[in-house]
Design a protein around this motif. Structure first.
Motif, PDB file in Angstrom:
ATOM      1  N   ASP A  23       0.811  -1.218   0.000  1.00  0.00           N
ATOM      2  CA  ASP A  23       0.000   0.000   0.000  1.00  0.00           C
ATOM      3  C   ASP A  23       0.846   1.271   0.000  1.00  0.00           C
ATOM      4  N   ALA A  24       2.153   1.131  -0.213  1.00  0.00           N
ATOM      5  CA  ALA A  24       3.040   2.300  -0.190  1.00  0.00           C
ATOM      6  C   ALA A  24       3.188   2.959  -1.555  1.00  0.00           C
ATOM      7  N   GLY A  25       2.556   2.393  -2.565  1.00  0.00           N
ATOM      8  CA  GLY A  25       2.625   2.981  -3.897  1.00  0.00           C
ATOM      9  C   GLY A  25       3.521   2.187  -4.827  1.00  0.00           C
ATOM     10  N   PRO A  26       3.335   2.362  -6.129  1.00  0.00           N
ATOM     11  CA  PRO A  26       4.099   1.568  -7.097  1.00  0.00           C
ATOM     12  C   PRO A  26       5.598   1.854  -7.088  1.00  0.00           C
ATOM     13  N   GLN A  27       5.992   3.093  -6.752  1.00  0.00           N
ATOM     14  CA  GLN A  27       7.428   3.399  -6.739  1.00  0.00           C
ATOM     15  C   GLN A  27       8.162   2.538  -5.707  1.00  0.00           C
ATOM     16  N   VAL A  28       7.584   2.444  -4.520  1.00  0.00           N
ATOM     17  CA  VAL A  28       8.203   1.629  -3.472  1.00  0.00           C
ATOM     18  C   VAL A  28       8.158   0.152  -3.855  1.00  0.00           C
ATOM     19  N   TRP A  29       7.030  -0.279  -4.407  1.00  0.00           N
ATOM     20  CA  TRP A  29       6.899  -1.678  -4.825  1.00  0.00           C
ATOM     21  C   TRP A  29       7.953  -2.030  -5.865  1.00  0.00           C
TER      22      TRP A  29
END
Length: 225
Positions: free
Chosen positions: A104-110
Motif C-alpha cells: 500500500d506504499a505505492g508503485p514506486q516503493v513496490w
C-alpha cells in the motif's frame, strides 16, 4: 581429517544431493504458501476502495515466478547444498515479504522491492549454475541447459535497473502499476521458455519410446514376480 573410502564418499554425496533437493523444495513450497497467505491478509486488511489490484496481481505473479524458478532449477541440477544457497534463498524470501508488506506504499516503493527480488533471483540462478557445474551428476545435462539458464539469470538481473528506472520516473501511478504486472508476467514467460526448452531435451520420440519400453518391461517383471 581422515578421508572417506571412495564408495562411502559417493554414497555421502548422493545423500547430500537428495537432502539439498528435498530441503529446498520443501522450504520453497512452505515459504511461498506463507507469503501467499500473507498477501491475502494484507489485501483484506486494506479498505476495499484502496486495494491496488494491479500491484496485488503483480505480487502474486512474482511469487509464482520465484517458486517456479527455484523448483525448476532444483529439478534440473543436483549438487550438495552450500551456505550461499541458503543465504540467497532466504534473501529472496525476505525481499518478497517486504514487497508484500509495502503493497500500500505505492508503485514506486513496490518497484524498488521488486528490483531487490530480481537481484536475488538472478544471483541465485547463477549461484546454482556454479554448483551444478561442480558436480559430476550434471555432466551430461549441464552443457545442454547452461546457456539457457545463464540467459534467464541475465534477464532477471536486467529487471533490476529497469525496475529502479521506473521507480524513479515521473510516470503516473496507473502506468507504473501496469508496468509492474507486465514485468512480473515477463519473468514468468522467461522461466517458462527455459523450462520448455529443457523439457524438450527429454521429449524426443526415441526417448519416449525407450521409456515406454522400459515401463513395459518393468510391468512384466512385476507380474512375473
Amino acid at each position: 581429517m581422515n578421508q572417506l573410502p571412495i564408495e562411502a564418499a559417493r554414497e555421502m554425496r548422493l545423500r547430500l544431493r537428495d537432502a539439498h533437493f528435498t530441503t529446498f523444495n520443501t522450504l520453497n513450497t512452505i515459504l511461498t504458501g506463507g507469503l501467499v497467505a500473507y498477501l491475502l491478509r494484507r489485501v483484506l486488511e486494506m479498505p476495499q476502495a484502496q486495494r491496488p489490484w494491479l500491484l496485488v496481481l503483480a505480487t502474486l505473479l512474482t511469487l509464482i515466478a520465484c517458486w517456479s524458478g527455484l523448483f525448476r532449477m532444483l529439478a534440473l541440477v543436483r549438487f550438495p547444498s552450500r551456505m550461499s544457497d541458503a543465504l540467497l534463498s532466504f534473501g529472496a524470501g525476505a525481499a518478497v515479504y517486504v514487497m508484500v508488506s509495502l503493497l500500500d506504499a505505492g508503485p514506486q516503493v513496490w518497484l524498488r522491492a521488486a528490483a531487490v527480488v530480481a537481484f536475488f533471483g538472478g544471483l541465485g540462478t547463477l549461484n546454482m549454475l556454479r554448483g551444478g557445474r561442480s558436480d559430476p551428476f550434471n555432466d551430461d545435462v549441464m552443457p545442454l541447459i547452461e546457456r539457457d539458464l545463464r540467459l534467464a539469470a541475465c534477464a532477471r538481473l536486467a529487471f533490476v535497473p529497469l525496475m529502479l528506472l521506473l521507480a524513479h520516473s515521473t510516470l503516473p501511478d496507473d502506468l507504473l502499476n501496469a508496468a509492474a504486472v507486465v514485468g512480473a508476467a515477463l519473468a514468468l514467460v522467461v522461466d517458462e521458455i527455459v523450462w520448455g526448452r529443457s523439457v524438450a531435451l527429454t521429449s524426443r520420440p526415441d526417448v519416449l519410446a525407450s521409456e515406454r519400453e522400459a515401463l513395459r518391461e518393468a510391468m512384466l517383471l512385476g507380474e512375473r514376480r
